[in-house]
Design a protein around this motif. Structure first.
Motif, PDB file in Angstrom:
ATOM      1  N   GLU A 124      59.499  62.418 202.696  1.00 36.28           N
ATOM      2  CA  GLU A 124      59.757  61.252 201.841  1.00 36.28           C
ATOM      3  C   GLU A 124      60.650  60.233 202.540  1.00 36.28           C
ATOM      4  N   CYS A 125      61.693  60.761 203.216  1.00 37.86           N
ATOM      5  CA  CYS A 125      62.613  59.873 203.942  1.00 37.86           C
ATOM      6  C   CYS A 125      61.852  59.057 204.980  1.00 37.86           C
TER       7      CYS A 125
ATOM      8  N   GLU B 146      69.405  74.734 205.912  1.00 37.72           N
ATOM      9  CA  GLU B 146      68.712  74.007 204.866  1.00 37.72           C
ATOM     10  C   GLU B 146      68.102  72.725 205.401  1.00 37.72           C
ATOM     11  N   LEU B 147      66.802  72.727 205.498  1.00 39.71           N
ATOM     12  CA  LEU B 147      66.156  71.450 205.765  1.00 39.71           C
ATOM     13  C   LEU B 147      64.908  71.435 204.915  1.00 39.71           C
ATOM     14  N   ASP B 148      64.919  70.566 203.943  1.00 38.47           N
ATOM     15  CA  ASP B 148      63.797  70.478 203.028  1.00 38.47           C
ATOM     16  C   ASP B 148      62.779  69.509 203.638  1.00 38.47           C
ATOM     17  N   PHE B 149      61.651  70.076 204.086  1.00 33.90           N
ATOM     18  CA  PHE B 149      60.686  69.225 204.779  1.00 33.90           C
ATOM     19  C   PHE B 149      59.997  68.235 203.837  1.00 33.90           C
TER      20      PHE B 149
ATOM     21  N   VAL C 269      61.676  66.592 201.511  1.00 32.48           N
ATOM     22  CA  VAL C 269      62.618  65.471 201.510  1.00 32.48           C
ATOM     23  C   VAL C 269      62.482  64.680 202.805  1.00 32.48           C
ATOM     24  N   LEU C 270      62.340  65.411 203.925  1.00 34.25           N
ATOM     25  CA  LEU C 270      62.201  64.740 205.224  1.00 34.25           C
ATOM     26  C   LEU C 270      60.983  63.812 205.222  1.00 34.25           C
TER      27      LEU C 270
END
Ligand SMILES: [Zn+2]
Lengths: 309, 203
Positions: free
Chosen positions: A81-82, A73-76, A78-79
């Motif tokens: 935004e981070c 699980e890696l939500d790009f 979210v990445l």
């Protein structure tokens, strides 16, 4: 796939006898490739002759395969935004840098030291600053809610502790300023302020109180930049017994090699035959090459043996 | 899917990491950003997997990299940057896990008018294609895995996550958590024992 309930299929290794249950942890670590060569050989020997442990090994492998079924699980989104948030925060945050504090701390003695400290309101009242200009800042810096109570009329009573900021200025030799700086060294949570305070105080390390604060900082401050600064402050006193004792304990306990490098330089600046035991201990446990070689050279100069044997 | 035990840290290590660190230490924000990008996918994934909450994972990301930014001048190359960064990340994750320990772990069992029902058993309806039985099995398993992970202590969970999924060596993990390799070994073993016990009926 119970792990308990092993057959008592014992193997003999040297003097110790190992049962199947003793191998349970080794089997798990074996699957992760985390056994030492010797332990791995011992386990493989045992596995060759033990059905129970071979089954345990299969169970462990089955478990590990099953655990790998977890979806990656890696939500790009979210990445992205981070990264954006971080970039914005970094743009408004100043990194703490050695260059900055060297510039700031070089305040000539006798000049006015201007110290703005957030905790002032909590520690000092204006009356305590007889000769010092003290101004009360109006808006509170921090407010913390002590209690919240609804009263009979349905209104809410909140009691709030306010911490306000005041600016106090005075000569570095002013006892009030020194008292504030000492409090800052001991209590201020911002390590940058602790370093600056030590920098200003270090010219007065001859006074008992300052020297005790510096020794405390060297031994107990969690921040290594503060410990280093305090060590610098004690430089001129590296011949006195309490300082030397602290230096020896820093060398044995401090986990920052930079602090230990400073400490060994100060400690070995004076010949001291009472140090042999401590230096031998340091040579044995030290992993920093500079500190170790400095100890060995000092021991050799004292014609003492390098090891403790 | 990964093969645990053989994966090495899944990190795209830039060619001149030391150069980037030194530049960032001197205040080069561009270098800092490139350093972040070399590691941030892995940091976010670990935080996400450990905390199971995008909001908290986001917080860990910000907190960790800001801490790195503010303290980079203290990094003295006496351990790898990766170890240093992960020490920060795992400690923040552990804080989050400990803080929330009081809260109850989310259960898949929901109360319906027909009595308690396991949500995991109905998950196959969402699967558009493939063998429905297999899909259901997978959904059930991954749900059980999450619940089993939820039963570990924060420390066991962190060690398991870093060893099993991130492929870090136990020695490095011990270092990050401020403990010995031996303690990390014991911790990993306890975690696998607990996990196996709670997954027993599925394996
Ligand atoms: Zn056996």
């Amino acid at each position: 796939m119970s792990v308990s309930g092993y057959a008592e299929n014992a193997g003999q290794f040297g003097k110790s006898v190992m049962n199947c249950s003793d191998f349970a942890q080794d089997i798990a670590l074996y699957c992760y490739g985390e056994l030492t060569g010797e332990a791995e050989e011992r386990l493989e020997d045992h596995l060759a002759g033990c059905q129970v442990c071979r089954e345990e090994l299969d169970h462990q492998k089955l478990f590990m395969d099953a655990m790998n079924d977890r979806p990656e699980e890696l939500d790009f989104g979210v990445l992205a935004e981070c990264r954006q948030t971080l970039r914005a925060q970094v743009a408004t945050t100043r990194p703490w840098s050695w260059n900055n504090w060297f510039r700031n701390v070089q305040i000539p003695v006798g000049a006015m030291a201007l110290v703005a400290l957030g905790w002032l309101g909590a520690h000092y009242t204006p009356e305590r600053f007889g000769g010092v200009r003290a101004g009360l800042g109006t808006p509170p810096l921090f407010s913390s809610v002590r209690s919240v109570e609804p009263d009979a009329s349905g209104r809410i009573q909140i009691s709030v502790d306010d911490v306000t900021r005041r600016v106090v200025s005075g000569d570095p030799n002013d006892p009030h300023i020194q008292a504030l700086l000492l409090t800052a060294v001991r209590e201020e949570s911002n390590p940058g302020i602790r370093v600056e305070s030590i920098g200003i105080l270090q010219s007065r390390a001859g006074t008992e109180e300052v020297r005790r604060a510096l020794l405390d900082a060297v031994s107990h401050d969690p921040n290594s930049a503060v410990r280093l600064k305090a060590l610098q402050g004690l430089k001129t006193y590296s011949a006195s017994a309490d300082v030397r004792q602290t230096l020896a304990s820093v060398l044995l306990k401090d986990d920052d090699p930079n602090v230990r490098v400073q400490a060994i330089d100060l400690l070995t600046a004076h010949r001291d035959d009472a140090l042999v035991g401590v230096l031998q201990q340091i040579v044995e446990k030290e992993d920093n090459a500079y500190v170790q070689s400095r100890c060995m050279k000092t021991l050799q100069a004292m014609r003492a043996s390098v090891g403790t044997y | 899917m990964q093969i645990a035990g053989t994966v090495t840290a899944k990190l795209a290590v830039p060619i001149d990491e030391a150069g980037l660190i030194r530049a960032a230490q001197k205040g080069d924000q561009d270098a800092f950003e490139r350093l972040v990008r070399a590691y941030d996918q892995s940091v976010l994934r670990v935080a996400m997997n450990l905390l199971r909450s995008p909001e908290e994972a986001r917080d860990v990301y910000q907190e960790a990299f800001l801490k790195v930014y503010k303290n980079l001048h203290l990094f003295r190359f006496d351990c790898s940057f990766h170890t240093w960064l992960y020490r920060i990340v795992t400690n923040i994750c552990l804080d989050h896990l400990r803080r929330r320990k009081v809260r109850k772990e989310e259960s898949t069992v929901v109360e319906t008018s027909d009595g308690p029902m396991d949500r995991a058993a109905t998950l196959e309806e969402d699967s558009p294609r493939g063998n429905p039985e297999r899909q259901m099995w997978n959904a059930q398993l991954s749900d059980r895995i999450q619940r089993a992970l939820g039963q570990l202590t924060p420390r066991e969970r962190t060690v398991f996550e870093l060893r099993h999924y991130e492929g870090l060596r136990l020695r490095a993990i011990g270092d990050m958590l401020g403990t010995t390799e031996e303690a990390a070994k014991n911790c990993l073993f306890r975690a696998t024992q607990k996990m196996r016990a709670s997954l027993e009926s599925l394996l």
